[in-house]
Design a protein around this motif. Structure first.
Motif, PDB file in Angstrom:
ATOM      1  N   THR A  22       0.893  -1.274   0.068  1.00  0.00           N
ATOM      2  CA  THR A  22      -0.135  -0.104  -0.115  1.00  0.00           C
ATOM      3  C   THR A  22       0.836   1.327  -0.003  1.00  0.00           C
ATOM      4  O   THR A  22       0.630   2.147  -0.636  1.00  0.00           O
ATOM      5  CB  THR A  22      -1.093   0.025   1.223  1.00  0.00           C
ATOM      6  OG1 THR A  22      -1.615  -1.351   1.367  1.00  0.00           O
ATOM      7  CG2 THR A  22      -1.813   1.107   1.054  1.00  0.00           C
ATOM      8  N   ARG A  26       0.460   4.391  -2.576  1.00  0.00           N
ATOM      9  CA  ARG A  26      -0.041   5.751  -2.212  1.00  0.00           C
ATOM     10  C   ARG A  26       0.934   6.793  -2.309  1.00  0.00           C
ATOM     11  O   ARG A  26       2.097   6.604  -1.756  1.00  0.00           O
ATOM     12  CB  ARG A  26      -0.729   5.384  -0.826  1.00  0.00           C
ATOM     13  CG  ARG A  26      -1.825   4.510  -0.731  1.00  0.00           C
ATOM     14  CD  ARG A  26      -3.068   4.757  -1.629  1.00  0.00           C
ATOM     15  NE  ARG A  26      -3.765   5.617  -0.833  1.00  0.00           N
ATOM     16  CZ  ARG A  26      -4.515   6.392  -1.424  1.00  0.00           C
ATOM     17  NH1 ARG A  26      -5.033   6.117  -2.581  1.00  0.00           N
ATOM     18  NH2 ARG A  26      -5.404   7.470  -0.776  1.00  0.00           N
ATOM     19  N   ASP A  37      -6.351   4.156   3.044  1.00  0.00           N
ATOM     20  CA  ASP A  37      -5.105   3.498   3.135  1.00  0.00           C
ATOM     21  C   ASP A  37      -5.327   2.244   4.024  1.00  0.00           C
ATOM     22  O   ASP A  37      -5.042   1.179   3.544  1.00  0.00           O
ATOM     23  CB  ASP A  37      -4.229   4.110   3.562  1.00  0.00           C
ATOM     24  CG  ASP A  37      -3.436   5.438   2.547  1.00  0.00           C
ATOM     25  OD1 ASP A  37      -4.214   5.689   1.713  1.00  0.00           O
ATOM     26  OD2 ASP A  37      -2.339   5.949   2.883  1.00  0.00           O
ATOM     27  N   ARG A  41      -5.246  -1.623   2.853  1.00  0.00           N
ATOM     28  CA  ARG A  41      -4.226  -2.413   3.492  1.00  0.00           C
ATOM     29  C   ARG A  41      -4.787  -3.600   4.039  1.00  0.00           C
ATOM     30  O   ARG A  41      -4.558  -4.863   4.030  1.00  0.00           O
ATOM     31  CB  ARG A  41      -3.590  -1.577   4.562  1.00  0.00           C
ATOM     32  CG  ARG A  41      -2.298  -2.249   5.198  1.00  0.00           C
ATOM     33  CD  ARG A  41      -2.715  -2.918   6.714  1.00  0.00           C
ATOM     34  NE  ARG A  41      -3.133  -1.969   7.446  1.00  0.00           N
ATOM     35  CZ  ARG A  41      -2.633  -1.121   8.031  1.00  0.00           C
ATOM     36  NH1 ARG A  41      -1.183  -0.916   8.124  1.00  0.00           N
ATOM     37  NH2 ARG A  41      -3.172   0.061   9.080  1.00  0.00           N
ATOM     38  N   ALA A 169      -7.810  -1.846  -3.646  1.00  0.00           N
ATOM     39  CA  ALA A 169      -6.987  -3.003  -2.880  1.00  0.00           C
ATOM     40  C   ALA A 169      -6.289  -3.644  -4.196  1.00  0.00           C
ATOM     41  O   ALA A 169      -5.219  -3.757  -4.270  1.00  0.00           O
ATOM     42  CB  ALA A 169      -7.645  -3.818  -2.016  1.00  0.00           C
ATOM     43  N   VAL A 172      -3.466  -1.651  -5.728  1.00  0.00           N
ATOM     44  CA  VAL A 172      -2.397  -2.043  -4.814  1.00  0.00           C
ATOM     45  C   VAL A 172      -1.641  -3.122  -5.280  1.00  0.00           C
ATOM     46  O   VAL A 172      -0.281  -3.371  -5.608  1.00  0.00           O
ATOM     47  CB  VAL A 172      -2.753  -1.961  -3.525  1.00  0.00           C
ATOM     48  CG1 VAL A 172      -1.431  -2.446  -2.408  1.00  0.00           C
ATOM     49  CG2 VAL A 172      -3.101  -0.601  -3.030  1.00  0.00           C
TER      50      VAL A 172
END
Length: 382
Positions: A22, A26, A37, A41, A169, A172
């Motif tokens: 993450t 970010r 976040d 995560r 997600a 990510v």
């Protein structure tokens, strides 16, 4: 199924690995005070940990491709977690005692939120949801909005973080895969090296994957959606047709295309709907249009202006999973606004999921009728 214990704390390993992924995605790294976040995560960590238990492999040995397969939507994440974690001793019910960080993370990801709760540090008194049915539980002590964190993703939505954040997600994890494999990330500059568009340059907009449902993994990136500088629209290109771009400027684009500039500001806007047309659309989607009497329909149809406000958005968690939005449609009956020259109509939209493709619409003539209407609609849908 007993938990696999190659590491003293596999859950900590999952959180560590998810945090690193993450943070890499970010801007500014992982922000523990940012709802977005923490949600991303948490979702990634839950999938990593569940795969660790199911596959009986160390968390660091779980391939990102397997994680991404489960992040295709929240239903796949939920199916994995609820099938694996209870067998490892994790009580995922909302009434379970606290103390298990894994279960607490899952409950946080699947809880609902009040967008109207006071912000952290706010001096405003918590008044409670305006349109909450009396039968629903309301906490005695007010909670801060978004657990006191900042929030940017879907900041007006009451839905669970799992539903709101699963696509983020997945982004990510996509970035983690492309970083390890040498692929191209979103917004990266590329050049077409083969095919009919050879020589063109542009920016990556989306990544394409091949989902292997039998092995529950993905392959790729197999292709990319690319915004080429001098080609109108977007192009889907195979991964082996691209190479890394060495230039970073946004070249001059052809005149007369949307890529050179947005449409002129003076272009005429589409005609505004009349109040009668607006009411017709509302009645067409409503499950109870008969509640609007003929006289009110005539009054609204002859109104001068129509306006629309979102008054409230609330949700309940599973197993009675509902989201409702309360809209106010008000119609100005005279050229100049006056409180007593207005016609109001209230609409309640009921969903069973954030991405419910078939929401139900109900109408009410008075705002005071909305809580009972919500309660009746939820009871009928169960």
């Amino acid at each position: 199924m007993p938990p696999h214990t190659d590491s003293p704390s596999p859950w900590d390993d999952a959180v560590r690995r998810a945090t690193a992924a993450t943070a890499a995605e970010r801007p500014g790294g992982m922000d523990e005070s940012c709802w977005d976040d923490v949600a991303m995560r948490g979702i990634v960590a839950m999938v990593l940990y569940a795969l660790h238990l199911r596959e009986r492999r160390a968390v660091d040995e779980i391939r990102w491709e397997a994680v991404l397969w489960h992040l295709r939507d929240d239903k796949h994440v939920e199916a994995l977690v609820t099938a694996v974690l209870p067998g490892a001793g994790h009580d995922l019910t909302r009434t379970a005692p606290t103390g298990d960080p894994v279960a607490e993370c899952w409950r946080w990801l699947t809880r609902t939120w009040d967008p109207n709760a006071p912000t952290k540090g706010s001096a405003l008194t918590f008044m409670g949801p305006t349109h909450q049915p009396e039968s629903l539980w309301v906490p005695d002590t007010p909670e801060f909005r978004w657990d006191g964190m900042s929030r940017g993703v879907g900041s007006g939505l009451p839905d669970p973080a799992l539903e709101v954040g699963v696509n983020w997600a997945a982004g990510v994890v996509q970035s983690a895969i492309t970083s390890e494999s040498g692929g191209y990330g979103t917004h990266q500059r590329v050049k077409v090296k083969a095919g009919p568009l050879k020589g063109h340059r542009g920016y990556v907009r989306e990544l394409g994957w091949v989902f292997n449902d039998e092995a529950q993994t993905v392959e790729g990136p197999a292709g990319y959606v690319v915004d080429l500088d001098d080609v109108e629209g977007l192009e889907r290109l195979d991964a082996d047709h691209l190479t890394r771009g060495r230039d970073h400027q946004w070249p001059r684009r052809p005149q007369g295309t949307l890529k050179v500039a947005p449409p002129p500001l003076r272009d005429p806007l589409p005609p505004r709907k009349t109040c009668g047309q607006d009411l017709e659309e509302i009645l067409d989607r409503a499950s109870n249009p008969e509640i609007v009497p003929p006289q009110l329909r005539q009054t609204i149809a002859s109104a001068k202006e129509h306006h629309h406000l979102t008054l409230d958005a609330q949700a309940t968690p599973a197993p009675q999973r509902f989201t409702w939005h309360v809209l106010m449609h008000w119609y100005q009956l005279t050229e100049h606004y006056a409180d007593d020259q207005r016609a109001d109509l209230y609409e309640v939209i009921i969903k069973r999921h954030l991405h419910d493709a078939s929401p139900k619409h109900y109408l009410a003539l008075r705002e005071d009728d909305v809580p009972d209407l919500i309660a009746r609609c939820m009871a009928a849908a169960e």
